[in-house]
Write a protein that holds these residues in place. Structure first.
Motif, PDB file in Angstrom:
ATOM      1  N   ARG A 185      28.585 -31.287  36.135  1.00  0.00           N
ATOM      2  CA  ARG A 185      29.483 -31.979  35.119  1.00  0.00           C
ATOM      3  C   ARG A 185      28.598 -32.078  33.703  1.00  0.00           C
ATOM      4  O   ARG A 185      28.816 -32.949  32.933  1.00  0.00           O
ATOM      5  N   LEU A 186      27.693 -31.153  33.641  1.00  0.00           N
ATOM      6  CA  LEU A 186      27.087 -31.282  32.313  1.00  0.00           C
ATOM      7  C   LEU A 186      27.695 -30.591  31.460  1.00  0.00           C
ATOM      8  O   LEU A 186      28.824 -29.643  31.504  1.00  0.00           O
ATOM      9  N   VAL A 187      27.087 -30.450  30.071  1.00  0.00           N
ATOM     10  CA  VAL A 187      27.605 -29.839  29.016  1.00  0.00           C
ATOM     11  C   VAL A 187      27.932 -28.271  29.074  1.00  0.00           C
ATOM     12  O   VAL A 187      26.739 -27.680  29.635  1.00  0.00           O
TER      13      VAL A 187
ATOM     14  N   GLU B  54      29.218 -32.895  17.028  1.00  0.00           N
ATOM     15  CA  GLU B  54      29.636 -32.145  18.187  1.00  0.00           C
ATOM     16  C   GLU B  54      28.771 -32.520  19.572  1.00  0.00           C
ATOM     17  O   GLU B  54      29.162 -32.964  20.605  1.00  0.00           O
TER      18      GLU B  54
ATOM     19  N   ARG C  52      29.934 -34.529  22.922  1.00  0.00           N
ATOM     20  CA  ARG C  52      29.519 -33.785  24.339  1.00  0.00           C
ATOM     21  C   ARG C  52      28.365 -34.437  25.157  1.00  0.00           C
ATOM     22  O   ARG C  52      28.895 -34.769  26.333  1.00  0.00           O
ATOM     23  N   THR C  53      27.246 -34.849  24.773  1.00  0.00           N
ATOM     24  CA  THR C  53      26.416 -35.504  25.551  1.00  0.00           C
ATOM     25  C   THR C  53      26.989 -36.713  25.986  1.00  0.00           C
ATOM     26  O   THR C  53      26.742 -36.997  27.178  1.00  0.00           O
TER      27      THR C  53
ATOM     28  N   TYR D 123      30.131 -36.164  28.758  1.00  0.00           N
ATOM     29  CA  TYR D 123      29.913 -35.333  29.760  1.00  0.00           C
ATOM     30  C   TYR D 123      28.686 -35.671  30.653  1.00  0.00           C
ATOM     31  O   TYR D 123      28.547 -35.447  31.828  1.00  0.00           O
ATOM     32  N   LYS D 124      27.602 -35.759  29.899  1.00  0.00           N
ATOM     33  CA  LYS D 124      26.401 -36.244  30.670  1.00  0.00           C
ATOM     34  C   LYS D 124      26.212 -37.223  31.530  1.00  0.00           C
ATOM     35  O   LYS D 124      26.947 -38.466  31.058  1.00  0.00           O
ATOM     36  N   PRO D 125      26.016 -37.276  32.765  1.00  0.00           N
ATOM     37  CA  PRO D 125      26.030 -38.584  33.552  1.00  0.00           C
ATOM     38  C   PRO D 125      25.004 -39.525  33.030  1.00  0.00           C
ATOM     39  O   PRO D 125      24.339 -39.112  32.282  1.00  0.00           O
TER      40      PRO D 125
END
Lengths: 239, 441
Positions: free
Chosen positions: A237-239, B288, B292-293, B296-298
């Motif tokens: 689920r990374l960018v 952006e 995004r980081t 979406y990043k865990p």
């Protein structure tokens, strides 16, 4: 964005003759602002050859509009109210399978998550591009999809390489679960930002051959039974 | 519950500030101390409230205990009625086991102590009880009841203490105790109490009726459960629902804060720089990436800008982001595979960064720079391509030693290879290839 003189080039790039080629397109996206933007960028039919025949903002609307207008290409957003792009693909499956006038889908999304990308491709989309794509490239991609070819963004190519590389389990179907050396090379060049024409030059093959390699990869991506593919996408689920 | 927690923090904080005799504050309230306590935290809390060393209070309790068990009753009463709080004694005041460490290290020491202290306290209690039982002569009849009474007391203490822990965990957000342990303790408490109570019955000579008494008790219990059960269930449900709502509200607040800090800020900057296309693009790209980081990043995977990346993929992305920010040219990154960074690949990353800077500087007009990194077996391959005018390596002027030295030279010194070449349709591509160091698998 890019040089205005390039505007007529993409049509040539796909092999069609500029000005004569037309493609009917339906835009599916829940952001009106984005639809307007795309429309303004590619919708000048005389210049680009793209004719936007319909727009939709959610899954139900999309299915209705697509069924009514029977476009050649649908620009499909991945995230849509009512089930997302995958749901549209599912409900339009008969139209996609139509032998005479198939409706083809090009996924267009702001999300780069592997889950989304792999999801719509396996749902039947012929390609995936991100919304940051330039108008020229988008027109190019639309024509390519109309021809039944596949459109891979560098990132999608990267995902595919990653997904097919990270295999521990033996493949179930040798034919579908592995990429050939040539396909791998082509994907690698796509991931490195090469256009099809550049790939052809680089590998000393024709653009048509490049296209057939990419289409073969798309088929594998869609038909491979490997569970890993989906699991890999979900896990990543990374960018 | 939240109201209560708020009161604790308001009152618990000044507790620490009392020592230097600060300005007048609302009247102090008595709390049981939650850290560094032995049993219920009563003595510590009292000591904190009265301004005495803990050991004195403890001694007084032990002394009172000798006096017909008055101390135990008193302690139990305090435990039952006084709410648990933070602070108490020990922040500044000298006490047997807080003096030796003064700074942050102390907190950990004290926090770990209770488990040991608890055992000590229990042992102490048993010893005192034995002495008490042995020494006090309250007539033969009463003496026999002492052991069961002590058992009941121990069971009650065990269960109460646990209730304290649960409550504390709720508002301190720490100590997620294992569930089995909790259950075990509760069960042990119940067993102790039951044994004690049964013991009393047996001693009273009503052992013969024990069966029927237990039956009756069971019937009453079932009745109470039937009456109060649904109400209790409702209450727990309401409580958990409320907690869920609170968590949601908190999350929403966090999102709002983030959007405000970053997105709104960027939008304002964009409006202000509307005529400067490059700056607008740069701002938008940076935002952006950031968003995004965040989305979406865990949690905890390189989200912090501060820590150095340890893996190749992170390093490539980080470098690209920094170059992008600095030169205002979008850089698309595709990474296939990943591996930990070693000395060689780190050098490769530096070379790659240099290549990105070059691409952004000299080839940025042609569009986005494409960076591709791939780990395949032992080989790490990185390519950086731009769509600029392109250049011939042999024709590089002497002042652009940067390419030769920092890219090609660096790669070769570390045992890798670098190739610069013109792409057929314009632009330059730098290819960097490096074998990973041996020791990593």
């Amino acid at each position: 964005m890019s040089d205005p003189t390039e505007a007529s080039e993409p049509v040539e790039a796909t092999g069609g003759s500029a000005g004569e080629r037309r493609v009917r397109v339906v835009l599916v996206d829940d952001h009106r602002m984005f639809r307007t933007g795309v429309q303004a960028e590619i919708g000048r039919t005389e210049e680009t050859g793209v004719e936007v025949v319909g727009e939709a903002a959610d899954v139900d609307q999309a299915v209705t509009v697509i069924t009514a207008t029977r476009p050649e290409v649908v620009l499909l957003d991945v995230h849509l109210p009512g089930g997302g792009g995958v749901e549209v693909l599912r409900r339009c499956a008969p139209l996609m399978a139509d032998a005479e006038r198939p409706v083809r889908f090009l996924a267009l999304s702001v999300s780069d998550a592997a889950e989304d990308v792999i999801g719509v491709i396996r749902g039947g989309a012929r390609g995936y591009v991100t919304k940051t794509i330039t108008g020229t490239d988008l027109v190019d991609s639309i024509f390519r999809v109309q021809d039944g070819d596949a459109v891979f963004s560098p990132r999608l190519a990267g995902f595919v390489l990653d997904a097919f590389a990270s295999t521990d389990a033996p493949p179930v179907d040798e034919d579908l679960d592995r990429l050939t050396q040539r396909e791998r090379e082509v994907l690698r060049l796509i991931a490195r930002g090469y256009a099809y024409k550049e790939i052809a030059k680089q590998l000393f093959i024709s653009v048509k051959t490049v296209e057939s390699h990419v289409s073969a990869v798309l088929r594998k991506l869609q038909l491979s039974n490997r569970h890993e593919l989906t699991r890999w996408a979900t896990a990543r689920r990374l960018v | 519950m939240p109201r209560w927690a708020a009161r604790v923090t308001i009152d618990g904080m000044p507790e620490a500030a009392t020592a230097p005799l600060a300005e007048p504050r609302p009247p102090r309230k008595l709390y049981r101390s939650s850290d560094g306590r032995w049993l219920g935290g009563v003595a510590r809390g009292l000591a904190g409230h009265l301004g005495l060393p803990v050991i004195w209070v403890r001694l007084v309790f032990v002394g009172l205990f000798m006096a017909d068990g008055l101390g135990a009753l008193l302690y139990a009463a305090f435990w039952f009625f006084v709410p648990l709080g933070i602070g108490g004694v020990g922040s500044q005041r000298p006490s047997p086991f807080t003096t030796e460490t003064a700074s942050d290290g102390r907190r950990r020491l004290v926090a770990r102590k209770p488990d040991k202290g608890q055992i000590v306290a229990l042992l102490l209690m048993v010893v005192v009880a034995m002495v008490f039982v042995g020494s006090v002569d309250v007539g033969n009849g009463a003496k026999a009841y002492l052991l069961p009474a002590v058992l009941v007391g121990a069971g009650v203490a065990l269960v109460w203490r646990q209730a304290d822990n649960a409550r504390r965990a709720r508002w301190m957000e720490v100590g997620r105790r294992r569930r089995t342990l909790t259950l075990l303790r509760a069960a042990a408490g119940v067993v102790l109490v039951t044994t004690g109570v049964s013991g009393i019955f047996v001693l009273q000579g009503s052992a013969a009726h024990l069966g029927s008494i237990l039956q009756a008790a069971l019937a009453v219990l079932v009745g109470i459960t039937l009456l109060a059960g649904p109400y209790l269930v409702r209450m727990t449900q309401d409580l958990s629902e409320e907690r869920l709502m609170r968590i949601r509200a908190q999350e929403r607040a966090e999102v709002a804060a983030h959007v405000h800090d970053s997105v709104l800020h960027t939008l304002t900057l964009i409006q202000r720089n509307a005529e400067n296309a490059n700056e607008v693009r740069r701002l938008a790209r940076a935002q952006e990436r950031d968003l995004r980081t965040w989305l979406y990043k865990p949690e905890g995977t390189g989200k912090d800008e501060a820590d150095e990346p340890t893996h190749l993929a992170d390093a490539v992305r980080r470098n690209a982001a920094e170059v992008e920010d600095k030169h205002g040219v979008p850089i698309e990154v595709v990474v296939v595979g990943d591996c930990p960074l070693d000395e060689r690949t780190a050098a490769q990353m530096q070379a790659a960064r240099e290549a990105m800077v070059n691409a952004a500087k000299y080839g940025g007009e042609g569009g986005a720079v494409q960076v591709y990194a791939e780990v395949e077996g032992r080989t790490v391959f990185v390519s950086v391509r731009d769509r600029g005018p392109g250049f011939d390596l042999d024709a590089i002027p002497a002042d652009r030693m940067g390419v030769r030295e920092s890219i090609i030279g660096r790669m070769e010194r570390n045992g890798g290879t670098a190739r610069l070449r013109a792409v057929p349709d314009g632009g330059t591509e730098v290819e960097l290839e490096m074998e990973r160091a041996e020791k990593t698998s």
